[in-house]
Motif scaffolding. Structure first.
Motif, PDB file in Angstrom:
ATOM      1  N   LYS A  48       0.837  -1.193   0.000  1.00 17.04           N
ATOM      2  CA  LYS A  48       0.000   0.000   0.000  1.00 17.04           C
ATOM      3  C   LYS A  48       0.872   1.244   0.000  1.00 17.04           C
ATOM      4  N   SER A  49       0.656   2.115  -0.964  1.00 15.39           N
ATOM      5  CA  SER A  49       1.423   3.369  -1.067  1.00 15.39           C
ATOM      6  C   SER A  49       2.918   3.101  -0.894  1.00 15.39           C
ATOM      7  N   ILE A  50       3.435   2.277  -1.771  1.00 17.19           N
ATOM      8  CA  ILE A  50       4.843   1.892  -1.700  1.00 17.19           C
ATOM      9  C   ILE A  50       5.735   3.113  -1.898  1.00 17.19           C
ATOM     10  N   SER A  51       6.883   3.117  -1.244  1.00 16.54           N
ATOM     11  CA  SER A  51       7.783   4.269  -1.282  1.00 16.54           C
ATOM     12  C   SER A  51       9.189   3.831  -1.664  1.00 16.54           C
ATOM     13  N   VAL A  52       9.748   4.470  -2.675  1.00 13.65           N
ATOM     14  CA  VAL A  52      11.123   4.188  -3.093  1.00 13.65           C
ATOM     15  C   VAL A  52      12.084   4.931  -2.166  1.00 13.65           C
ATOM     16  N   THR A  53      13.051   4.231  -1.627  1.00 14.64           N
ATOM     17  CA  THR A  53      14.021   4.872  -0.746  1.00 14.64           C
ATOM     18  C   THR A  53      14.731   6.009  -1.477  1.00 14.64           C
ATOM     19  N   GLU A  54      14.995   7.123  -0.772  1.00 15.89           N
ATOM     20  CA  GLU A  54      15.624   8.285  -1.410  1.00 15.89           C
ATOM     21  C   GLU A  54      17.072   8.010  -1.789  1.00 15.89           C
ATOM     22  N   LYS A  55      17.775   7.249  -0.965  1.00 17.91           N
ATOM     23  CA  LYS A  55      19.186   6.955  -1.204  1.00 17.91           C
ATOM     24  C   LYS A  55      19.338   5.486  -1.559  1.00 17.91           C
ATOM     25  N   THR A  56      20.366   5.171  -2.311  1.00 19.01           N
ATOM     26  CA  THR A  56      20.597   3.788  -2.704  1.00 19.01           C
ATOM     27  C   THR A  56      22.072   3.548  -2.976  1.00 19.01           C
ATOM     28  N   SER A  57      22.459   2.295  -2.917  1.00 13.14           N
ATOM     29  CA  SER A  57      23.803   1.884  -3.313  1.00 13.14           C
ATOM     30  C   SER A  57      23.694   0.751  -4.330  1.00 13.14           C
ATOM     31  N   GLU A  58      22.664   0.826  -5.157  1.00 20.15           N
ATOM     32  CA  GLU A  58      22.427  -0.207  -6.167  1.00 20.15           C
ATOM     33  C   GLU A  58      21.980   0.450  -7.463  1.00 20.15           C
ATOM     34  N   PHE A  59      22.580   0.054  -8.556  1.00 23.28           N
ATOM     35  CA  PHE A  59      22.183   0.618  -9.845  1.00 23.28           C
ATOM     36  C   PHE A  59      22.029  -0.491 -10.872  1.00 23.28           C
ATOM     37  N   ALA A  60      21.178  -0.241 -11.876  1.00 27.35           N
ATOM     38  CA  ALA A  60      20.913  -1.186 -12.953  1.00 27.35           C
ATOM     39  C   ALA A  60      21.284  -0.532 -14.273  1.00 27.35           C
ATOM     40  N   VAL A  61      22.220  -1.144 -14.977  1.00 24.04           N
ATOM     41  CA  VAL A  61      22.648  -0.614 -16.269  1.00 24.04           C
ATOM     42  C   VAL A  61      23.288  -1.744 -17.057  1.00 24.04           C
ATOM     43  N   ASN A  62      23.186  -1.680 -18.367  1.00 24.95           N
ATOM     44  CA  ASN A  62      23.840  -2.669 -19.229  1.00 24.95           C
ATOM     45  C   ASN A  62      25.284  -2.234 -19.465  1.00 24.95           C
ATOM     46  N   ALA A  63      26.192  -2.737 -18.634  1.00 21.25           N
ATOM     47  CA  ALA A  63      27.580  -2.287 -18.664  1.00 21.25           C
ATOM     48  C   ALA A  63      28.313  -2.693 -19.940  1.00 21.25           C
ATOM     49  N   SER A  64      27.747  -3.616 -20.716  1.00 24.35           N
ATOM     50  CA  SER A  64      28.406  -4.004 -21.972  1.00 24.35           C
ATOM     51  C   SER A  64      28.423  -2.859 -22.974  1.00 24.35           C
ATOM     52  N   ASN A  65      27.588  -1.837 -22.743  1.00 31.12           N
ATOM     53  CA  ASN A  65      27.549  -0.677 -23.646  1.00 31.12           C
ATOM     54  C   ASN A  65      28.484   0.439 -23.204  1.00 31.12           C
ATOM     55  N   TYR A  66      29.335   0.170 -22.228  1.00 32.70           N
ATOM     56  CA  TYR A  66      30.202   1.196 -21.657  1.00 32.70           C
ATOM     57  C   TYR A  66      30.941   2.003 -22.727  1.00 32.70           C
ATOM     58  N   ARG A  67      31.518   1.332 -23.696  1.00 33.81           N
ATOM     59  CA  ARG A  67      32.340   2.039 -24.695  1.00 33.81           C
ATOM     60  C   ARG A  67      31.517   2.985 -25.564  1.00 33.81           C
TER      61      ARG A  67
END
Length: 349
Positions: free
Chosen positions: A191-210
């Motif tokens: 119910k009324s879910i809340s995303v934490t303001e701070k985080t130490s986790e990220f999602a990205v496709n690192a194979s596209n770095y270049r």
């Protein structure tokens, strides 16, 4: 946690006396019934005739269509025909379809987001956005989709995973409902879910770095440097390669998602679709206390020029999304990086 049914929530005192939300409630419930049909097909896995087959055709964006993409689109189109939808705009169709020009809503939808993950049994989903009709759909069927995402009346996604879930916002917080076969319907799980303001986790496709532009590379370098770098803490990286699955994880446990523009041909303006992917996801995330940008500007402030327009997308924990924006816009943000870190990174010599 709450045990309210989807029907009870949609007809609760929160929306009592609002004629618009009565029509919204009926529309959402019809979409939920359609999602059950799609889930039944998805659950057949490789045994289903529509799962592994491809049509040898592409959709309006040039992506290869699977048979189930088209089947799912037809299921939701049929649901829209019986609801309060005036005009239907889908990833699988080049142009919107006018259903009933006297109805109040336009539906923008990705009927089966992540269908390329079907063969590997990764969670996929349906993303939708409910917008007010603008003008006369018979005269200008596209017009209702060319408005800022802040005008959305409702947005959500169904995720076909270990549980069938509906993530939904009606502009008054973000709720999560999980389908219960025991009760025969969607039951409110968060119910009324809340995303934490701070985080130490990220999602990205690192194979596209270049291929990334410098601000994104610097940001990821600093995250990978962990406690030894300018961020002075360790980060985890998660990448499911399913937009609905990555979004669901961030809603439940926090984090930030990045699908930036890059230097490859066709990726300079981003890759995700603004109207029926980025806008509904951004509305959901903002209503959960998070933030969503195109790397710099809020997604919901962008005026689309086309139903299938592409856009970069960064969303999740607000402080981290804002920090990524500063990597793009605030030279002092980069200048403050200690010289020790200026030319180093996980992928750099």
């Amino acid at each position: 946690m709450s045990g309210n049914s989807l029907s009870a929530y949609l007809r609760s005192g929160l929306f009592a006396g609002d004629a618009t939300f009565a029509a919204v409630a009926e529309t959402i419930e019809l979409l939920a019934k359609a999602a059950l049909e799609v889930r039944a097909l998805v659950n057949q896995g490789a045994l289903g005739s529509a799962i592994g087959s491809t049509r040898g055709e592409t959709n309006a964006d040039g992506d290869i269509q699977k048979e189930l993409d088209v089947v799912a689109d037809n299921i939701f189109l049929n649901a829209a025909k019986t609801s309060h939808i005036a005009v239907y705009g889908s990833e699988e169709m080049k142009s919107p379809v006018v259903l009933n020009n006297t109805s109040p809503f336009a539906l923008a939808i990705d009927p089966l987001d992540g269908s390329s993950n079907i063969d590997t049994n990764v969670s996929i989903g349906t993303i939708f956005s409910l917008l007010p009709v603008v003008g006369d759909p018979k005269v200008d069927p596209m017009g209702s989709f060319l408005q800022a995402g802040r005008n959305q009346i409702a947005a959500g996604f169904f995720i076909y995973g270990p549980q069938l879930a509906l993530v939904l916002t009606l502009g008054r917080g973000t709720q999560i409902f999980v389908y219960s076969s025991k009760y025969g319907g969607f039951i409110q799980a968060y119910k009324s879910i809340s995303v934490t303001e701070k985080t130490s986790e990220f999602a990205v496709n690192a194979s596209n770095y270049r291929h990334w532009f410098e601000p994104i590379r610097l940001y990821v370098d600093d995250c990978f440097a962990g406690t030894d770098g300018p961020r002075e803490r360790d980060f985890n990286m998660r990448w499911i390669a399913s937009l609905v699955a990555d979004t669901y994880r961030i809603l439940v446990r926090g984090g930030v998602f990045l699908y930036p523009a890059d230097q490859r041909r066709g990726y300079g303006s981003g890759r995700l679709r603004l109207v029926y992917e980025a806008n509904p996801i951004s509305f959901i995330v903002e209503q959960a206390g998070g933030a969503a940008t195109d790397s710099i500007e809020p997604i919901l402030d962008i005026l689309p020029k086309d139903l299938h327009e592409r856009v970069p997308l960064v969303f999740g924990s607000k402080k981290e999304v804002n920090k990524i924006s500063r990597y793009h816009t605030d030279p002092s943000m980069i200048g403050e990086r200690a010289p020790l870190f200026g030319k180093r990174g996980l992928f750099r010599a």
